[in-house]
Design a protein around this motif. Structure first.
Motif, PDB file in Angstrom:
ATOM      1  N   THR A 224       0.856  -1.185   0.000  1.00 47.04           N
ATOM      2  CA  THR A 224       0.000   0.000   0.000  1.00 47.04           C
ATOM      3  C   THR A 224       0.900   1.246   0.000  1.00 47.04           C
ATOM      4  O   THR A 224       2.088   1.152  -0.229  1.00 47.04           O
ATOM      5  CB  THR A 224      -0.930  -0.013   1.226  1.00 47.04           C
ATOM      6  N   GLY A 225       0.297   2.405   0.273  1.00 49.02           N
ATOM      7  CA  GLY A 225       1.055   3.659   0.212  1.00 49.02           C
ATOM      8  C   GLY A 225       0.834   4.324  -1.131  1.00 49.02           C
ATOM      9  O   GLY A 225       0.153   3.777  -2.012  1.00 49.02           O
ATOM     10  N   SER A 226       1.414   5.500  -1.290  1.00 45.44           N
ATOM     11  CA  SER A 226       1.166   6.254  -2.517  1.00 45.44           C
ATOM     12  C   SER A 226       2.004   5.741  -3.688  1.00 45.44           C
ATOM     13  O   SER A 226       1.593   5.857  -4.847  1.00 45.44           O
ATOM     14  CB  SER A 226       1.463   7.734  -2.287  1.00 45.44           C
ATOM     15  N   THR A 227       3.149   5.138  -3.396  1.00 49.28           N
ATOM     16  CA  THR A 227       4.077   4.747  -4.466  1.00 49.28           C
ATOM     17  C   THR A 227       3.450   3.838  -5.522  1.00 49.28           C
ATOM     18  O   THR A 227       3.603   4.094  -6.720  1.00 49.28           O
ATOM     19  CB  THR A 227       5.333   4.085  -3.859  1.00 49.28           C
ATOM     20  N   PRO A 228       2.758   2.751  -5.142  1.00 50.24           N
ATOM     21  CA  PRO A 228       2.278   1.833  -6.193  1.00 50.24           C
ATOM     22  C   PRO A 228       1.009   2.267  -6.904  1.00 50.24           C
ATOM     23  O   PRO A 228       0.576   1.570  -7.830  1.00 50.24           O
ATOM     24  CB  PRO A 228       2.019   0.526  -5.419  1.00 50.24           C
TER      25      PRO A 228
ATOM     26  N   GLY B  89       7.419  -0.601  -1.434  1.00 50.26           N
ATOM     27  CA  GLY B  89       7.811   0.793  -1.408  1.00 50.26           C
ATOM     28  C   GLY B  89       8.923   0.893  -0.372  1.00 50.26           C
ATOM     29  O   GLY B  89       9.412  -0.116   0.140  1.00 50.26           O
ATOM     30  N   ILE B  90       9.308   2.093  -0.050  1.00 51.83           N
ATOM     31  CA  ILE B  90      10.310   2.263   1.009  1.00 51.83           C
ATOM     32  C   ILE B  90       9.888   3.444   1.877  1.00 51.83           C
ATOM     33  O   ILE B  90       9.465   4.489   1.365  1.00 51.83           O
ATOM     34  CB  ILE B  90      11.733   2.454   0.414  1.00 51.83           C
ATOM     35  N   GLY B  91       9.975   3.270   3.181  1.00 46.88           N
ATOM     36  CA  GLY B  91       9.619   4.350   4.101  1.00 46.88           C
ATOM     37  C   GLY B  91      10.761   5.352   4.217  1.00 46.88           C
ATOM     38  O   GLY B  91      11.893   5.077   3.813  1.00 46.88           O
TER      39      GLY B  91
ATOM     40  N   HIS C 149      12.096   1.632   5.998  1.00 43.88           N
ATOM     41  CA  HIS C 149      11.324   0.417   6.275  1.00 43.88           C
ATOM     42  C   HIS C 149      10.814  -0.225   4.981  1.00 43.88           C
ATOM     43  O   HIS C 149      10.605   0.451   3.976  1.00 43.88           O
ATOM     44  CB  HIS C 149      10.193   0.653   7.288  1.00 43.88           C
TER      45      HIS C 149
ATOM     46  N   LYS D 169      12.759  10.655  -1.184  1.00 44.53           N
ATOM     47  CA  LYS D 169      13.238   9.274  -0.990  1.00 44.53           C
ATOM     48  C   LYS D 169      14.695   9.101  -1.420  1.00 44.53           C
ATOM     49  O   LYS D 169      15.284   8.037  -1.200  1.00 44.53           O
ATOM     50  CB  LYS D 169      12.357   8.300  -1.779  1.00 44.53           C
TER      51      LYS D 169
HETATM   52  P1  PGA Z   1       4.663   5.724   0.333  1.00 42.90           P
HETATM   53  O1  PGA Z   1       5.034   4.763   1.551  1.00 42.90           O
HETATM   54  O2  PGA Z   1       4.512   4.845  -0.858  1.00 42.90           O
HETATM   55  O3  PGA Z   1       3.364   6.360   0.722  1.00 42.90           O
HETATM   56  O4  PGA Z   1       5.786   6.692   0.184  1.00 42.90           O
HETATM   57  C1  PGA Z   1       6.014   3.806   1.354  1.00 42.90           C
HETATM   58  C2  PGA Z   1       6.274   3.047   2.627  1.00 42.90           C
HETATM   59  O5  PGA Z   1       6.133   3.629   3.721  1.00 42.90           O
HETATM   60  O6  PGA Z   1       6.665   1.880   2.557  1.00 42.90           O
END
Ligand code: PGA
Length: 251
Positions: free
Chosen positions: A47-51, A143-145, A149, A213
């Motif tokens: 989930t998240g905005s990336t995908p 994705g990557i935090g 993360h 990022k």
């Molecule tokens: P984001 O979050 O796609 O909203 O940037 C990525 C994530 O936290 O793994």
């Protein structure tokens, strides 16, 4: 899209639509080869905005080109503790809104980590068992935090960590606050697949977009491998792809 070398790793860099096209091609090829063999494709989703633009492209291919998800089984990476399927901020809802509602996947074949169990350890073990029973994950999207993360494996997560209950990092809570209408509404805990669970996927793709990022992406790709930046553990996976837009790549 072009390939660039970052440390020991090769990354694919391009416009978002190029990245999503390439990733959708991977998903489509997997689904079709499995369908021809009468088998399921097992996707690990994020989930998240990336995908989101990737999911939009998969929906487009379903609608316009007949890409079928009838033979897809999917497992999501993580879920906020305490948010049920009817909570609009749950990752369950997010996945239905952004992908599952718009394709022909069998609802029986999609899973998100259990967020309401009174025995999270048992629920986590069952989640892992379900992944194994499906044959393991063929293609894992990440994705990557902001602090590196993957899933909700925050800084400090070990290489051998499995699906479990975790405490969310302060930065994760701050990042999620706008969509929850304030930090105080963001759950403090979650259930996430572990680093070891993620690394068992046959193919892993990490996608990152945006200048915010850039620094963490470079640490993940070419920094020291270890729990300080959990995404760095991917460097040692034998079939990992890094998909970056120009801002995240810094090129
Ligand atoms: P984001 O979050 O796609 O909203 O940037 C990525 C994530 O936290 O793994």
């Amino acid at each position: 899209m072009k390939k660039i070398q970052i440390g020991s790793q090769e990354a694919q860099v391009g416009e978002v639509d190029e990245l999503c096209g390439a990733l959708a091609d991977e998903v489509e090829a997997l689904i079709q080869s499995r369908a021809e063999a009468g088998k399921f494709a097992v996707l690990g989703l994020a989930t998240g905005s990336t995908p989101l633009p990737l999911y939009a492209e998969l929906i487009r291919r379903h609608r316009e080109e007949g890409l079928s998800f009838a033979n897809v089984i999917s497992f999501n990476l993580d879920e906020y503790e305490g948010l049920g399927r009817d909570h609009e901020r749950s990752y369950w809802c997010e996945m239905w809104e952004n992908l599952f509602d718009h394709v022909d996947v069998d609802p029986e074949n999609v899973s998100v980590p259990p967020s309401l169990s009174d025995d999270p350890d048992r629920a986590a073990t069952e989640y892992e068992a379900a992944i194994q029973a499906a044959g393991g994950i063929d293609w894992q999207l990440l994705g990557i935090g902001g602090e590196g993360h993957i899933g909700f494996n925050e800084k400090g997560s070990a290489l051998d960590s499995r699906t479990r209950r975790v405490t969310l990092a302060r930065k994760t809570i701050i990042d999620a606050a706008p969509s929850f209408g304030g930090e105080e509404n963001v759950p403090t805990h979650a259930i996430t697949m572990g680093v070891a669970s993620i690394l068992e996927a046959k193919r892993i793709v990490l996608m990152a977009r945006g200048a915010s990022k850039k620094e963490i992406v470079h640490l993940a790709i070419s920094g020291e491998v270890g729990p300080d930046v959990p995404a760095s553990f991917l460097q040692n996976h034998k079939n990992v792809g890094w998909f970056l837009d120009g801002d995240a790549a810094g090129s």
